[in-house]
Write an enzyme that holds these catalytic residues in place. Structure first.
Site, mmCIF file in Angstrom:
data_model
loop_
_atom_site.group_PDB
_atom_site.id
_atom_site.type_symbol
_atom_site.label_atom_id
_atom_site.label_comp_id
_atom_site.label_asym_id
_atom_site.label_seq_id
_atom_site.Cartn_x
_atom_site.Cartn_y
_atom_site.Cartn_z
ATOM 1 N N SER A 236 0.827 -1.190 0.000
ATOM 2 C CA SER A 236 0.000 0.000 0.000
ATOM 3 C C SER A 236 0.876 1.259 0.000
ATOM 4 C CB SER A 236 -0.931 -0.064 1.204
ATOM 5 O OG SER A 236 -2.006 0.794 1.038
ATOM 6 N N ASP A 468 -8.878 -4.060 -6.022
ATOM 7 C CA ASP A 468 -8.357 -3.500 -4.768
ATOM 8 C C ASP A 468 -9.119 -2.214 -4.442
ATOM 9 O OD1 ASP A 468 -6.713 -2.060 -2.843
ATOM 10 O OD2 ASP A 468 -5.062 -3.390 -3.394
ATOM 11 N N HIS A 496 -7.352 -5.910 -0.563
ATOM 12 C CA HIS A 496 -6.244 -4.960 -0.618
ATOM 13 C C HIS A 496 -4.913 -5.685 -0.491
ATOM 14 C CE1 HIS A 496 -4.044 -1.338 -0.347
ATOM 15 N NE2 HIS A 496 -3.864 -1.348 0.962
#
Length: 527
Positions: A236, A468, A496
């Site tokens: 991320s 995602d 995610h």
């Protein structure tokens, strides 16, 4: 943005930009939506730093790590120093918390493998000790010393501080879909109070928690640990940090995995809008699955996805008008803001969908908000005693420094509302207003959107998940196109990030790269 962990998570990523109230933001203009200049990708490219270490930084690069017990079996901890301001290395230091778990063998040691779970604001040390250091594949842990550094301003590394627990409770319950001028003023006042508290508690540090500075800190730690190159897995926001390192130090790139990639070339307004669409995509996947389940409270078999969304919006509207009990010891009731955060939290990992169905059923049929409150608290990292981690303050501090604010006034948000509501009928309004938060930050942004090419770097693996919610797949494609040596690895699925989430194909490709240095074939896709 949203990059977070909870029940889904110490394995996924951090909170990125949006988090109900704490979304990163960008600059203003436009009449009915974002202007071209506010949404177009940047053409400026991040420049590499000189390969030679400046003399003023030599004392930092020449430190010795004094390892001690962490109190967690198998892990060691140390504290290192970095200059608070790289432009003025003698003007003060920032202390960095470092943790490692030594390679277990057998096999030739491959050096250190740094990990970062995202955020910004997620504790890398906590992630290492709770998951990566014990949950990464045994073959990887056998060959690498597993290492984590809490970024400056985060967790154990001189954390940014803002509101206390009671005031954070009030802040997280603030209505982010104002219905009139009074509620708009209340929301703006909440943003201002949060920003002012951060400025009062961490005035010097707030100017020096940028991603570029954190990437430079990582290079100091790399050198202190004796690694010639940096090996790294970032999720991320951790992909932005890893890509930034590659752009600054391309010749020191070892094996880099960037999972759930961000696109550094986007201004925050475009980033927030893209992420809003990402959460809508994730919700549609949830909705399609929900109506196939016997316990779905939002519709039955054959119910169109759009109708499921309308039912959920109706739930939010009822909670906005009439919050329901939660059984919380501090008397919190479930209103629209906390309920929305709870739903968003469950979008990060499809394994949370059953929990979300149960929580929605309790809220809708039994007027019991405990389940959605639990999801919301996990998102905000609030414990049962009413204490919050510094995730949200650090998230805002980094985001508001890295990019100029998306909107400068409520009027600009109102003009942009149609584009956000088009991107997500379910979440668009709330996420549009969340994009205003950085407008009142006490420190001006020092960063701007930029491309990262990292020419001369060894092969870098960029991983994107097609559905995602927090880091849309298009961002992974964009980052892979920018990085001169990137290989894009695609996971066709929900949730995610992708590594360690159940795809043997993804895990095998990444493990092979980490252990042998062989990147995936061009265009490799997994499901």
């Amino acid at each position: 943005m949203h990059t977070r962990r909870s029940s889904r998570s110490l394995r996924t990523g951090g909170i990125l930009l949006t988090a109900a109230l704490l979304v990163s933001a960008c600059s203003a203009s436009a009449s009915t939506g974002p202007s071209t200049s506010a949404t177009a990708a940047a053409e400026v490219t991040l420049a590499a730093l000189p390969e030679a270490t400046p003399a003023a930084l030599a004392p930092y690069y020449g430190q010795t790590a004094r390892w001690r017990s962490c109190g967690v079996p198998g892990f060691q901890c140390a504290t290192l120093k970095a200059p608070l301001d790289y432009a003025k290395p003698g003007a003060g230091d920032v202390r960095l918390a470092v943790s490692r778990k030594k390679a277990t063998g057998p096999g030739k040691r491959l050096g250190s493998l740094f990990v970062n779970p995202g955020g910004p604001g997620g504790s890398a040390v906590g992630y290492l000790q709770a998951y990566a250091g014990i949950g990464y594949p045994a073959a990887v842990r056998a060959r690498y010393d597993m290492v984590a550094v809490d970024p400056r301003g985060v967790a154990r590394s001189e954390p940014v501080e803002c509101l206390d627990g009671r005031k954070m409770d009030t802040y997280t319950q603030t209505d982010t879909t104002p219905d009139d001028a009074r509620e708009t003023t209340q929301l703006v006042d909440a943003y201002k109070e949060f920003a002012e508290a951060c400025g009062a508690h961490s005035p010097g540090l707030l100017r020096h928690v940028s991603t570029v500075e954190t990437a430079r800190d990582m290079d100091i730690v790399r050198a202190v640990l004796g690694d010639r190159k940096l090996n790294y897995v970032g999720a991320s926001y951790g992909t932005f940090l890893g890509a930034t390192y590659a752009g600054l130090f391309p010749g020191r790139v070892g094996r880099l995995v960037l999972d759930g990639a961000m696109d550094p070339s986007l201004p925050a307004r475009r980033m927030n809008l893209d992420q809003t669409a990402g959460f809508e995509t994730a919700f549609q996947s949830f909705a399609k699955d929900c109506v196939q389940q016997p316990d779905c409270p939002l519709g039955g078999k054959g119910t169109p996805t759009a109708e499921v969304g309308r039912h959920l919006r109706a739930v939010f509207r009822k909670l906005d008008a009439h919050p329901i009990p939660t059984g919380d010891a501090d008397g919190r009731r479930l209103g629209e803001a906390l309920a929305t955060t709870g739903v968003i939290a469950a979008m990060y990992d499809e394994s949370s969908w059953a929990q979300l169905r149960e929580a929605l059923t309790s809220a809708m049929k039994d007027k019991d908000g405990a389940g959605l409150l639990m999801l919301s608290d996990s998102y905000y990292e609030r414990d049962a005693g009413g204490r919050y981690s510094n995730l949200m303050p650090a998230n805002a501090a980094v985001n508001c420094l890295d990019l100029p604010p998306a909107y400068g006034s409520p009027e600009e948000v109102e003009r942009a509302l149609p584009s956000f509501e088009k991107a997500s009928p379910v979440f668009g309004e709330g996420l549009a207003w969340a994009s205003l938060s950085c407008a009142y930050w006490p420190v001006r942004a020092t960063g701007e959107p930029h491309r990262i090419e990292a020419r001369g770097a060894a092969p870098i693996v960029v991983v994107g998940t097609t559905r995602d919610p927090a880091t849309p797949y298009r961002w992974a494609r964009a980052l892979a196109a920018q990085l001169a040596s990137a290989r894009l690895l695609t996971y066709e699925g929900d949730g995610h990030t992708a590594y360690g989430r159940g795809s043997t194909c993804i895990d095998s490709a990444i493990d092979t790269y980490l252990l042998r240095g062989t990147p995936p074939t061009e265009g490799k896709r997994c499901s």
